[in-house]
Write a protein that holds these residues in place. Structure first.
Motif, PDB file in Angstrom:
ATOM      1  N   MET A   1       0.812  -1.218   0.000  1.00 14.00           N
ATOM      2  CA  MET A   1       0.000   0.000   0.000  1.00 14.00           C
ATOM      3  C   MET A   1       0.849   1.272   0.000  1.00 14.00           C
ATOM      4  SD  MET A   1      -3.138  -0.911  -0.096  1.00 14.00           S
ATOM      5  CE  MET A   1      -4.002   0.549   0.460  1.00 14.00           C
ATOM      6  N   ARG A   2       2.150   1.136   0.221  1.00 11.03           N
ATOM      7  CA  ARG A   2       2.989   2.327   0.337  1.00 11.03           C
ATOM      8  C   ARG A   2       2.954   3.208  -0.920  1.00 11.03           C
ATOM      9  NH1 ARG A   2       9.153   1.432   1.901  1.00 11.03           N
ATOM     10  NH2 ARG A   2       9.207   0.730  -0.265  1.00 11.03           N
ATOM     11  N   PRO A   3       3.007   2.637  -2.138  1.00  8.66           N
ATOM     12  CA  PRO A   3       2.942   3.494  -3.332  1.00  8.66           C
ATOM     13  C   PRO A   3       1.656   4.310  -3.431  1.00  8.66           C
ATOM     14  CG  PRO A   3       3.740   1.312  -3.907  1.00  8.66           C
ATOM     15  CD  PRO A   3       3.242   1.235  -2.494  1.00  8.66           C
ATOM     16  N   ILE A   4       0.610   3.883  -2.720  1.00  7.78           N
ATOM     17  CA  ILE A   4      -0.650   4.629  -2.730  1.00  7.78           C
ATOM     18  C   ILE A   4      -0.708   5.618  -1.566  1.00  7.78           C
ATOM     19  CG2 ILE A   4      -3.157   4.419  -2.568  1.00  7.78           C
ATOM     20  CD1 ILE A   4      -2.920   1.663  -3.840  1.00  7.78           C
ATOM     21  N   ILE A   5      -0.285   5.143  -0.399  1.00 12.09           N
ATOM     22  CA  ILE A   5      -0.410   5.969   0.805  1.00 12.09           C
ATOM     23  C   ILE A   5       0.529   7.167   0.773  1.00 12.09           C
ATOM     24  CG2 ILE A   5      -0.093   5.991   3.302  1.00 12.09           C
ATOM     25  CD1 ILE A   5      -1.008   3.091   3.345  1.00 12.09           C
ATOM     26  N   LEU A   6       1.775   6.966   0.360  1.00 12.62           N
ATOM     27  CA  LEU A   6       2.752   8.058   0.388  1.00 12.62           C
ATOM     28  C   LEU A   6       2.350   9.238  -0.510  1.00 12.62           C
ATOM     29  CD1 LEU A   6       6.202   6.207   0.567  1.00 12.62           C
ATOM     30  CD2 LEU A   6       4.965   7.411   2.374  1.00 12.62           C
ATOM     31  N   PRO A   7       1.911   9.008  -1.757  1.00 15.41           N
ATOM     32  CA  PRO A   7       1.453  10.158  -2.562  1.00 15.41           C
ATOM     33  C   PRO A   7       0.265  10.884  -1.947  1.00 15.41           C
ATOM     34  CG  PRO A   7       1.872   8.275  -3.977  1.00 15.41           C
ATOM     35  CD  PRO A   7       1.949   7.773  -2.567  1.00 15.41           C
ATOM     36  N   ILE A   8      -0.644  10.126  -1.302  1.00  7.48           N
ATOM     37  CA  ILE A   8      -1.798  10.761  -0.661  1.00  7.48           C
ATOM     38  C   ILE A   8      -1.346  11.651   0.491  1.00  7.48           C
ATOM     39  CG2 ILE A   8      -3.876  10.320   0.691  1.00  7.48           C
ATOM     40  CD1 ILE A   8      -4.315   7.818  -0.980  1.00  7.48           C
ATOM     41  N   ILE A   9      -0.406  11.148   1.291  1.00  7.78           N
ATOM     42  CA  ILE A   9       0.121  11.941   2.402  1.00  7.78           C
ATOM     43  C   ILE A   9       0.826  13.194   1.888  1.00  7.78           C
ATOM     44  CG2 ILE A   9       1.784  11.965   4.299  1.00  7.78           C
ATOM     45  CD1 ILE A   9       1.182   8.999   4.718  1.00  7.78           C
ATOM     46  N   SER A  10       1.612  13.036   0.822  1.00  7.90           N
ATOM     47  CA  SER A  10       2.330  14.181   0.243  1.00  7.90           C
ATOM     48  C   SER A  10       1.354  15.233  -0.281  1.00  7.90           C
ATOM     49  CB  SER A  10       3.250  13.707  -0.881  1.00  7.90           C
ATOM     50  OG  SER A  10       4.210  12.794  -0.406  1.00  7.90           O
ATOM     51  N   LEU A  11       0.296  14.766  -0.957  1.00 10.97           N
ATOM     52  CA  LEU A  11      -0.701  15.695  -1.483  1.00 10.97           C
ATOM     53  C   LEU A  11      -1.423  16.420  -0.348  1.00 10.97           C
ATOM     54  CD1 LEU A  11      -2.313  16.856  -3.832  1.00 10.97           C
ATOM     55  CD2 LEU A  11      -3.812  14.849  -3.708  1.00 10.97           C
ATOM     56  N   ALA A  12      -1.787  15.683   0.693  1.00 14.25           N
ATOM     57  CA  ALA A  12      -2.483  16.300   1.832  1.00 14.25           C
ATOM     58  C   ALA A  12      -1.590  17.343   2.506  1.00 14.25           C
ATOM     59  CB  ALA A  12      -2.898  15.229   2.829  1.00 14.25           C
ATOM     60  N   ALA A  13      -0.297  17.036   2.648  1.00 14.13           N
ATOM     61  CA  ALA A  13       0.633  17.990   3.257  1.00 14.13           C
ATOM     62  C   ALA A  13       0.773  19.240   2.391  1.00 14.13           C
ATOM     63  CB  ALA A  13       1.989  17.328   3.464  1.00 14.13           C
ATOM     64  N   LEU A  14       0.842  19.045   1.068  1.00 16.85           N
ATOM     65  CA  LEU A  14       0.960  20.179   0.160  1.00 16.85           C
ATOM     66  C   LEU A  14      -0.267  21.078   0.245  1.00 16.85           C
ATOM     67  CD1 LEU A  14       2.381  21.678  -2.173  1.00 16.85           C
ATOM     68  CD2 LEU A  14       1.255  20.086  -3.750  1.00 16.85           C
ATOM     69  N   LEU A  15      -1.451  20.476   0.253  1.00 17.33           N
ATOM     70  CA  LEU A  15      -2.688  21.258   0.334  1.00 17.33           C
ATOM     71  C   LEU A  15      -2.780  22.006   1.665  1.00 17.33           C
ATOM     72  CD1 LEU A  15      -5.243  18.733  -1.231  1.00 17.33           C
ATOM     73  CD2 LEU A  15      -4.247  20.764  -2.303  1.00 17.33           C
ATOM     74  N   LEU A  16      -2.342  21.361   2.730  1.00 20.73           N
ATOM     75  CA  LEU A  16      -2.370  22.009   4.043  1.00 20.73           C
ATOM     76  C   LEU A  16      -1.429  23.213   4.078  1.00 20.73           C
ATOM     77  CD1 LEU A  16      -3.339  22.067   6.956  1.00 20.73           C
ATOM     78  CD2 LEU A  16      -1.486  20.463   7.520  1.00 20.73           C
ATOM     79  N   LEU A  17      -0.217  23.041   3.563  1.00 21.01           N
ATOM     80  CA  LEU A  17       0.737  24.159   3.510  1.00 21.01           C
ATOM     81  C   LEU A  17       0.203  25.285   2.649  1.00 21.01           C
ATOM     82  CD1 LEU A  17       4.125  22.223   3.180  1.00 21.01           C
ATOM     83  CD2 LEU A  17       3.294  23.514   5.166  1.00 21.01           C
ATOM     84  N   TRP A  18      -0.422  24.920   1.534  1.00 20.92           N
ATOM     85  CA  TRP A  18      -1.017  25.912   0.633  1.00 20.92           C
ATOM     86  C   TRP A  18      -2.092  26.712   1.364  1.00 20.92           C
ATOM     87  CZ3 TRP A  18      -3.289  24.197  -4.769  1.00 20.92           C
ATOM     88  CH2 TRP A  18      -3.765  25.323  -5.448  1.00 20.92           C
ATOM     89  N   GLU A  19      -2.981  26.000   2.053  1.00 18.74           N
ATOM     90  CA  GLU A  19      -4.072  26.652   2.780  1.00 18.74           C
ATOM     91  C   GLU A  19      -3.522  27.581   3.871  1.00 18.74           C
ATOM     92  OE1 GLU A  19      -8.162  27.303   3.409  1.00 18.74           O
ATOM     93  OE2 GLU A  19      -7.383  25.777   2.034  1.00 18.74           O
TER      94      GLU A  19
END
Length: 251
Positions: A1-19
């Motif tokens: 599941m790591r190839p799926i989970i890691l991109p999701i975590i990265s995207l969530a972190a990026l959106l949070l920093l953006w916000e």
């Protein structure tokens, strides 16, 4: 599941920093809207989105199909016929070197503001990589395979259909994957120039009104469409030509 989970975590972190960045520095929405503003703006036009998505999707698929029907036979021709290659290929390279965005207004003047002009623009964008990939695959056929084919008495057409074309399938699908994503770009360029519906039209309309959140929402939908179409072409290769993926990996 790591190839799926890691991109999701990265995207969530990026959106949070953006916000947080937009909120902390009080960036105006017409310069950089926050992800929450993009979602809010997009939710307001969800009812109209199917019309715009279908308009763009139809242009993408129609232009892509026309490109495939012309590019693959032409790629076979220029790879097997030296005269055709010397006569046609330089012209195709020259045409591909011309920025499509520069000739798009000319095409609109010549063909009008209907679907025809958008299909031609789309064709010019995604035709060349499919043709080159096909020709490369045909020319890459090992000489030993061709000698074996001749030794068994196989004719030119039999050799083409049973040796050259199967060997070229991984190359052709590589070109198709590039072509389908470029087809999305071509459709949007066409809608920028001449359209009253579609995601490209929605982007132009939103930016004209300084509604950057709505424009970004349309861009996100375009990106999702492009990814789905790319995966669709990849699924077709896996379903109809599974052996070509193994050959592509070995190469």
């Amino acid at each position: 599941m790591r190839p799926i989970i890691l991109p999701i975590i990265s995207l969530a972190a990026l959106l949070l920093l953006w916000e947080v960045y937009v909120w902390a520095f009080e960036v105006p929405a017409y310069l950089l809207p926050a992800p929450s503003s993009i979602w809010a703006s997009g939710s307001q036009i969800l009812g109209a989105m199917p019309v715009h998505i279908w308009a763009t999707l139809f242009t993408v698929l129609a232009g892509f199909v026309v490109s495939v029907l012309i590019a693959i036979p032409l790629g076979v021709l220029i790879s097997l016929n030296r005269i055709a290659s010397e006569a046609i290929y330089p012209l195709l390279v020259f045409a591909n070197a011309i920025p499509v965005i520069a000739v798009a207004p000319i095409i609109v003047v010549m063909l009008g503001t209907g679907i025809e002009s958008r299909l031609v623009i789309n064709f010019l964008v995604c035709f060349f990589p499919i043709m080159v990939a096909t020709a490369t695959g045909i020319l890459d056929t090992p000489k030993a395979y061709l000698d074996l084919s001749r030794s068994t008495g196989a004719g030119f057409l039999t050799g083409l259909l049973t040796i050259r074309m199967p060997h070229a399938v991984p190359f052709i699908f590589s070109g198709l994957k590039i072509g389908i994503t470029l087809s999305v770009i071509g459709a949007v360029v066409g809608e920028f120039i001449t359209s009253n519906r579609g995601l490209g039209y929605l982007i132009v309309s939103a930016t004209t009104n300084f509604d950057l959140a709505q424009a970004m929402f349309a861009v996100i939908v375009l990106a999702i469409m492009s990814v789905i179409l790319f995966q669709g072409v990849q699924y077709m290769q896996k379903y109809f030509f599974p052996w070509s993926i193994k050959a592509q990996t070995l190469n």
